[in-house]
Design an enzyme around this catalytic site. Structure first.
Site, PDB file in Angstrom:
ATOM      1  N   PHE A 183       0.820  -1.203   0.000  1.00  0.00           N
ATOM      2  CA  PHE A 183       0.000   0.000   0.000  1.00  0.00           C
ATOM      3  C   PHE A 183       0.857   1.257   0.000  1.00  0.00           C
ATOM      4  O   PHE A 183       1.877   1.330   0.683  1.00  0.00           O
ATOM      5  CB  PHE A 183      -0.888   0.054   1.257  1.00  0.00           C
ATOM      6  CG  PHE A 183      -1.795  -1.129   1.427  1.00  0.00           C
ATOM      7  CD1 PHE A 183      -3.042  -1.151   0.842  1.00  0.00           C
ATOM      8  CD2 PHE A 183      -1.387  -2.211   2.189  1.00  0.00           C
ATOM      9  CE1 PHE A 183      -3.881  -2.245   1.008  1.00  0.00           C
ATOM     10  CE2 PHE A 183      -2.209  -3.315   2.362  1.00  0.00           C
ATOM     11  CZ  PHE A 183      -3.472  -3.330   1.772  1.00  0.00           C
ATOM     12  N   ASP A 184       0.415   2.247  -0.764  1.00  0.00           N
ATOM     13  CA  ASP A 184       0.862   3.612  -0.524  1.00  0.00           C
ATOM     14  C   ASP A 184       0.114   4.075   0.720  1.00  0.00           C
ATOM     15  O   ASP A 184      -0.944   3.530   1.044  1.00  0.00           O
ATOM     16  CB  ASP A 184       0.510   4.482  -1.734  1.00  0.00           C
ATOM     17  CG  ASP A 184       0.827   5.934  -1.494  1.00  0.00           C
ATOM     18  OD1 ASP A 184       1.931   6.229  -1.029  1.00  0.00           O
ATOM     19  OD2 ASP A 184      -0.056   6.771  -1.748  1.00  0.00           O
ATOM     20  N   LYS A 185       0.644   5.063   1.451  1.00  0.00           N
ATOM     21  CA  LYS A 185      -0.025   5.484   2.690  1.00  0.00           C
ATOM     22  C   LYS A 185      -1.049   6.583   2.455  1.00  0.00           C
ATOM     23  O   LYS A 185      -2.251   6.397   2.659  1.00  0.00           O
ATOM     24  CB  LYS A 185       1.001   5.952   3.728  1.00  0.00           C
ATOM     25  CG  LYS A 185       0.367   6.370   5.064  1.00  0.00           C
ATOM     26  CD  LYS A 185       1.412   6.870   6.047  1.00  0.00           C
ATOM     27  CE  LYS A 185       1.965   8.221   5.673  1.00  0.00           C
ATOM     28  NZ  LYS A 185       0.941   9.321   5.773  1.00  0.00           N
TER      29      LYS A 185
END
Length: 620
Positions: free
Chosen positions: A310-312
């Site tokens: 995941f990107d945050k």
């Protein structure tokens, strides 16, 4: 003539069925064998006509199709004067084809519903200020449009005047109406349930979100998975092999009826149709639930994913920073908040917006001598006071003393993953504010659902500081957390995971995520992300609804299982039929065709179950 006969296939099926019923009535009720025989002969001729035409068309392109096998079988039964068999086989084949088309159309209903939702007209403002109805294709970007209660929004645009509630189910899969007012974004294909809006057209035609959805889903239907390509190759050789086997059976046994029966029973109809119907139903379910699956290959790969990266910001978090913690060292917090808000309202920095949202209503004062310190903050004069707003480095640069209490608070705020904003008035630190992005509601539950679905590793990669990333990872129970990562660092890390044999899905929403979306085995874009991210992804979660992710993974796994079930059913039925014809006395051509057509319907209905799939225990 050929086209006319093929266009009347359903009517021919009905006539053939009625003739067969009349033939049995003549035989068993009227005891008129002559009438019975001729009824079955005519039924056979009627029934075999469209099948033979399709067989001939297949031969012209050098393809040995199922129609050829059935045509040969019917002609053979006719020649040995087994009119009952020839009539029943043609009727069952035609009737089976009718039911197949009917049920297949239902599996495509989700796609048809999408295209039916497409707006056809719009009310466009003309030079005198009035609105006239025009074709939606005639609308250009920048046009002012009027949308009335009950009408479809014709384009993607921005509300200029009015307020109302819009049903965005066609975009998000969520039927709960969304309130829209001035400056709100609206999407083509959504329905204004009440109110009246004037909107500016921002994106029109195929460039609208709805247009892209239809395009992506149609492309997905046309694509083929590895399983489908294998079955296409298999059928290319399998069907001629059945013909050769039936000839060998006749040569060895001299039993024409046995050879003909082998032809009928060996037809691979259920095998050919089983996998495509599963894919179409799975894609249709996704489209109706706010998930765009870009093709059959995506379903296959996504179902095998064991690592999700995941990107945050904007993915695990909302992407909208908010004040999370505050430490006050002032005797007059209200006045300091007024000075702070007066300075920040002249800034377009996202942290400044978060501060203004937190302070709310306050007393503003004129701001003078504003100085922006790059990478540090702002220095200004308000009501004769020197106001310094920024990070720790700016405070040290301005010789503002940070006492032990402030130093302790700063360490604690940083540990909690906050971005720090310090405010000093006339050389004295007055307020410390900790700002951080908020985790999306329900994300923790959704991540737990992913684990239950077989995902072993949950990884977050972010350009944010390591403390913030660690905090998010700890709160959500992620496997790994890596901060200070540039786009190329993220791509390199994904490549490393793939070299280790992991099947990786990446979830992101920004331009900087595009390389990772393209490199990963499955790229998943949040629907409110950039066009680049959506174009380079394999799966799109509309409206950035994270809760669609577990549904998407569960759906692809269910679809992959459904494909295997259909292949097993198709192959199993053929093997049982062929075994029965050689080692039993009850199997004949009519029974074989009935079971054969029945197996096709079984795999279709099995695939159609996916249209109603919902992941148990997770909000969809």
């Amino acid at each position: 003539m050929q086209l006319y006969i093929l266009s009347k296939k359903n009517q021919i099926t009905i006539i053939s069925g009625l003739l067969i019923l009349f033939g049995f009535f003549s035989h068993f009720i009227l005891n008129n064998l002559f009438l019975s025989e001729w009824s079955l002969i005519i039924a056979s001729i009627f029934g075999v006509a469209p099948i033979a035409i399709q067989a001939f068309q297949a031969l012209k392109v050098r393809v040995i199709s199922i129609d050829i096998l059935v045509t040969i079988a019917v002609i053979g039964a006719f020649l040995i004067q087994n009119y009952e068999e020839s009539a029943i086989v043609t009727f069952l084949f035609l009737f089976g084809h009718f039911l197949e088309q009917r049920t297949l159309n239902q599996t495509r209903s989700a796609i048809k519903e999408l295209t039916d939702m497409a707006p056809e007209s719009a009310l466009r403002q003309v030079s005198d200020g009035e609105f006239e109805e025009v074709e939606v294709d005639d609308v250009d970007e920048g046009d002012i449009l009027l949308v009335k209660t009950g009408a479809k929004v014709p384009v993607d645009g921005t509300v200029l005047v009015g307020e109302g509630h819009i049903n965005e189910a066609s975009i998000t899969g969520e039927s709960v109406p969304t309130n829209k007012g001035v400056d709100s974004e609206v999407f083509a294909g959504t329905i204004l349930e009440n109110g009246t809006l004037q909107i500016r057209a921002d994106r029109v035609g195929e460039d609208t979100t709805f247009g892209k959805i239809i395009e992506l889903v149609e492309e997905a239907q046309d694509s083929k998975s590895e399983a489908e390509r294998f079955i296409d190759r298999f059928s290319k050789y399998y069907t001629p092999a059945v013909l050769v086997i039936s000839i060998l059976v006749w040569v060895i046994s001299r039993d024409v009826e046995l050879a003909i029966t082998v032809l009928v029973l060996g037809c691979p109809g259920a095998l050919v149709i089983g996998v495509p119907v599963s894919n179409v139903a799975g894609i249709g379910n996704g489209a109706r639930n706010g998930v765009l699956l870009k093709g059959s290959e995506v379903i296959h790969d996504f179902s095998r994913v064991d690592t999700v990266v995941f990107d945050k910001t904007g993915t695990l978090t909302i992407g909208n920073p908010e004040v999370a913690e505050i430490a006050n060292y002032s005797d007059n917090q209200k006045a300091v908040f007024g000075y702070l808000a007066s300075v920040e309202r002249e800034s377009d920095h996202p942290l400044g917006k978060a501060i203004l949202d937190y302070i709310g209503n306050t007393t503003y004062s004129p701001v003078e001598e504003t100085q922006v310190v790059k990478g540090g903050g702002i220095i200004a004069k308000v009501n004769g006071h020197r106001i310094v707003i920024g990070n720790v480095a700016l405070m040290e640069q301005e010789n503002i003393i940070l006492n032990k209490e402030a130093q302790k608070d700063i360490k604690e705020f940083e540990k909690n993953g906050n971005s720090l904003v310090l405010t000093a008035v006339d050389g004295s630190l007055e307020i410390l504010i900790g700002i951080r992005d908020q985790i999306r509601p329900g994300v923790k539950k959704d991540l737990q659902a992913l684990k239950k679905l077989g995902v072993k590793n949950l990884v977050v990669l972010s350009g944010d500081n390591q403390g913030t990333v660690n905090l998010v990872a700890k709160e959500l129970g992620l496997t790994e957390a890596h901060g200070h990562m540039l786009p190329e660092d993220k791509s390199s890390y994904i490549a490393k995971l793939q070299k280790e044999g992991q099947i990786v899905a990446f979830v992101g929403d920004g331009v900087n995520d595009s390389p990772s979306l393209a490199l990963s085995d499955i790229g998943i874009a949040m629907g409110s992300g950039t066009d680049v991210a959506i174009e380079t992804s394999d799966v799109v979660l509309m409206n950035s609804d994270f809760s669609r992710l577990p549904h998407a993974l569960g759906l692809t796994k269910a679809t992959a299982r459904n494909m295997k079930q259909n292949i097993l059913i198709a192959v199993g039925v053929v093997l049982i039929l062929l075994f029965s014809v050689f080692f039993s006395d009850w199997m004949n051509m009519s029974i074989g065709m009935l079971v054969h057509e029945g197996s096709i319907l079984v795999v279709i209905f099995n695939g159609m179950r996916l249209l109603k799939y919902q992941l148990q225990g997770v909000k969809n």
